[in-house]
Write an enzyme that holds these catalytic residues in place. Structure first.
Site, PDB file in Angstrom:
ATOM      1  N   ARG A 121     -16.192 -39.711  28.013  1.00 33.84           N
ATOM      2  CA  ARG A 121     -16.102 -41.056  27.440  1.00 33.84           C
ATOM      3  C   ARG A 121     -15.008 -41.078  26.375  1.00 33.84           C
ATOM      4  O   ARG A 121     -14.595 -40.050  25.868  1.00 33.84           O
ATOM      5  CB  ARG A 121     -17.436 -41.465  26.811  1.00 33.84           C
ATOM      6  CG  ARG A 121     -18.518 -41.729  27.844  1.00 33.84           C
ATOM      7  CD  ARG A 121     -19.802 -42.165  27.176  1.00 33.84           C
ATOM      8  NE  ARG A 121     -19.712 -43.526  26.670  1.00 33.84           N
ATOM      9  CZ  ARG A 121     -20.005 -43.889  25.424  1.00 33.84           C
ATOM     10  NH1 ARG A 121     -20.394 -43.008  24.539  1.00 33.84           N
ATOM     11  NH2 ARG A 121     -19.917 -45.157  25.047  1.00 33.84           N
ATOM     12  N   LYS A 186     -24.529 -30.642  22.365  1.00 32.79           N
ATOM     13  CA  LYS A 186     -24.294 -31.325  23.648  1.00 32.79           C
ATOM     14  C   LYS A 186     -24.446 -30.372  24.836  1.00 32.79           C
ATOM     15  O   LYS A 186     -23.742 -29.370  24.944  1.00 32.79           O
ATOM     16  CB  LYS A 186     -22.906 -31.949  23.632  1.00 32.79           C
ATOM     17  CG  LYS A 186     -22.692 -32.875  24.812  1.00 32.79           C
ATOM     18  CD  LYS A 186     -21.794 -34.024  24.453  1.00 32.79           C
ATOM     19  CE  LYS A 186     -21.394 -34.809  25.677  1.00 32.79           C
ATOM     20  NZ  LYS A 186     -20.690 -36.028  25.393  1.00 32.79           N
ATOM     21  N   ARG A 321     -23.131 -41.504  15.547  1.00 37.79           N
ATOM     22  CA  ARG A 321     -23.137 -40.204  14.862  1.00 37.79           C
ATOM     23  C   ARG A 321     -24.280 -40.173  13.877  1.00 37.79           C
ATOM     24  O   ARG A 321     -24.674 -41.218  13.349  1.00 37.79           O
ATOM     25  CB  ARG A 321     -21.851 -40.002  14.047  1.00 37.79           C
ATOM     26  CG  ARG A 321     -20.645 -39.951  14.910  1.00 37.79           C
ATOM     27  CD  ARG A 321     -19.395 -39.723  14.088  1.00 37.79           C
ATOM     28  NE  ARG A 321     -18.265 -40.167  14.891  1.00 37.79           N
ATOM     29  CZ  ARG A 321     -17.058 -40.398  14.416  1.00 37.79           C
ATOM     30  NH1 ARG A 321     -16.808 -40.247  13.143  1.00 37.79           N
ATOM     31  NH2 ARG A 321     -16.090 -40.807  15.220  1.00 37.79           N
TER      32      ARG A 321
HETATM   33  C1  BTN Z   1     -19.113 -37.640  28.217  1.00 41.66           C
HETATM   34  O1  BTN Z   1     -18.080 -37.911  27.585  1.00 41.66           O
HETATM   35  O2  BTN Z   1     -20.099 -37.218  27.635  1.00 41.66           O
HETATM   36  C2  BTN Z   1     -19.172 -37.854  29.708  1.00 41.66           C
HETATM   37  C3  BTN Z   1     -18.729 -36.615  30.423  1.00 41.66           C
HETATM   38  C4  BTN Z   1     -18.752 -36.756  31.936  1.00 41.66           C
HETATM   39  C5  BTN Z   1     -18.156 -35.538  32.625  1.00 41.66           C
HETATM   40  C6  BTN Z   1     -18.320 -35.609  34.109  1.00 41.66           C
HETATM   41  S1  BTN Z   1     -17.991 -34.073  34.917  1.00 41.66           S
HETATM   42  C7  BTN Z   1     -18.072 -34.860  36.459  1.00 41.66           C
HETATM   43  C8  BTN Z   1     -17.372 -36.193  36.316  1.00 41.66           C
HETATM   44  N1  BTN Z   1     -15.949 -36.058  36.499  1.00 41.66           N
HETATM   45  C9  BTN Z   1     -15.269 -36.312  35.392  1.00 41.66           C
HETATM   46  O3  BTN Z   1     -14.019 -36.258  35.287  1.00 41.66           O
HETATM   47  N2  BTN Z   1     -16.093 -36.640  34.408  1.00 41.66           N
HETATM   48  C10 BTN Z   1     -17.474 -36.631  34.839  1.00 41.66           C
END
Ligand code: BTN
Length: 327
Positions: A121, A186, A321
């Site tokens: 994100r 996380k 946060r």
């Molecule tokens: C976040 O920012 O917390 C969301 C992360 C999401 C990562 C996943 S891995 C599979 C899919 N492909 C990506 O490029 N991103 C999501």
């Protein structure tokens, strides 16, 4: 020679001499050495010991379609349209976006052993080392427009945490809107990208990234406090089992979400809320809003208690946060 067959052979964790590998694949030892270098470039730790040969210490268990589908429930099996497993890709979300979507009622699922441009994100990068974690994307068509999808990513967080608990990593909590945490660090994240008609048919591409084994991540360590399924209690992680559990939980949820809406998931989300009753700060660009987190409403908006009363805050580009304590 296929990189794939070399990878399969080395995945047993045993030593294989350069000569034996060369004979087996009908190529020169130099060709083997080049392929080993290509595996190392993917981020794989291939050890070379003089007199013994090459090995991947500890071995690796690769993602495998047969193992995954054997763990699927009847319901998930019926809802799965296509399962694609890649060794490397820029991003599984992007791979789905490039492909052609199926008719509604079935999902395409893409998994990769690693991502070179994993996306999180707020335009962040998602660290995606080879064969350690789960990088999964799936799509689903919804007919009622974008509005009915408010709260979808929160409901996904609930079922992903359930899947992890089923596999042996209990105690995963949720941070609004869609982070999975273990002891405040996380463990995973969900990225939902929606395209199509604001009021009509639209497609959601859902990306799930879960840290399974991030021991010794080296340069691939995430840039924030992180955890993984091993730390959360899953002693002998099996990514194929986890993927099957994820699909068993996520696909039936997607199939009923438009009818159920988030109201069905609200209490289950709150039961895993990592920040309930705690002072927090919301950040959106240069704007900052402080208050106390009071769970979520029936649409999945965060309820923030401020001096002006309780405000419902929608997702979008807002990030949450823990508030710095001023003592
Ligand atoms: C976040 O920012 O917390 C969301 C992360 C999401 C990562 C996943 S891995 C599979 C899919 N492909 C990506 O490029 N991103 C999501």
């Amino acid at each position: 020679m296929q990189l794939e067959s070399l990878l399969q052979q080395l995945s047993d964790g045993q030593f294989h001499s350069g000569q034996a590998l060369a004979d087996r694949h009908g190529v020169s030892r130099t060709a083997i050495w080049k392929q080993i270098s290509a595996l190392a470039e993917l981020g794989l730790n291939v050890e070379r010991v003089r007199g013994q040969g090459y090995r991947i210490p500890g071995g690796i268990r690769l993602l495998d379609a047969a193992s995954i589908t054997s763990g699927l429930s009847d319901s998930a099996r019926n809802l799965l349209g296509d399962l694609c497993i890649l060794r490397h890709v820029d991003s599984t979300n992007l791979a789905l976006r490039r492909g052609e979507s199926l008719a509604s009622g079935r999902a395409r699922v893409v998994l990769s052993e690693m991502q070179t441009d994993g996306r999180g994100r707020h335009g962040r990068r998602w660290q995606s080392p080879f064969a350690r974690n789960v990088y999964l994307s799936m799509d689903w068509r919804f007919d009622g427009g974008v509005q009915e999808l408010e709260g979808l990513s929160l409901a996904l967080g609930v079922v992903v945490a359930d899947a992890l608990a089923e596999c042996g990593a209990p105690g995963v909590t949720l941070k609004w809107p869609n982070d999975l945490l273990h002891e405040g660090r996380k463990l995973g994240g969900i990225l939902v990208e929606i395209s199509g008609d604001a009021e009509g048919p639209c497609e959601a591409i859902i990306g799930i990234g879960l840290n399974v084994d991030m021991r010794n991540p080296g340069e691939q360590a995430p840039d924030q406090p992180w955890s993984d399924a091993i730390t959360a209690g899953w002693e002998r992680p099996d990514r194929n089992r986890l993927v099957a559990a994820l699909l068993n939980h996520c696909l039936p949820m997607l199939a009923t979400y438009a009818v159920d809406t988030f109201s069905v998931w609200q209490q289950r989300w709150m039961a895993r809320d990592a920040f309930s009753g705690q002072p927090v700060e919301l950040h959106s660009g240069s704007r900052r809003l402080a208050g106390v987190a009071r769970g979520v409403d029936v649409h999945g908006a965060l309820l923030l208690e401020t001096a002006q009363g309780i405000q419902a805050i929608g997702g979008g580009e807002v990030s949450l946060r823990r508030a710095e304590r001023s003592e």
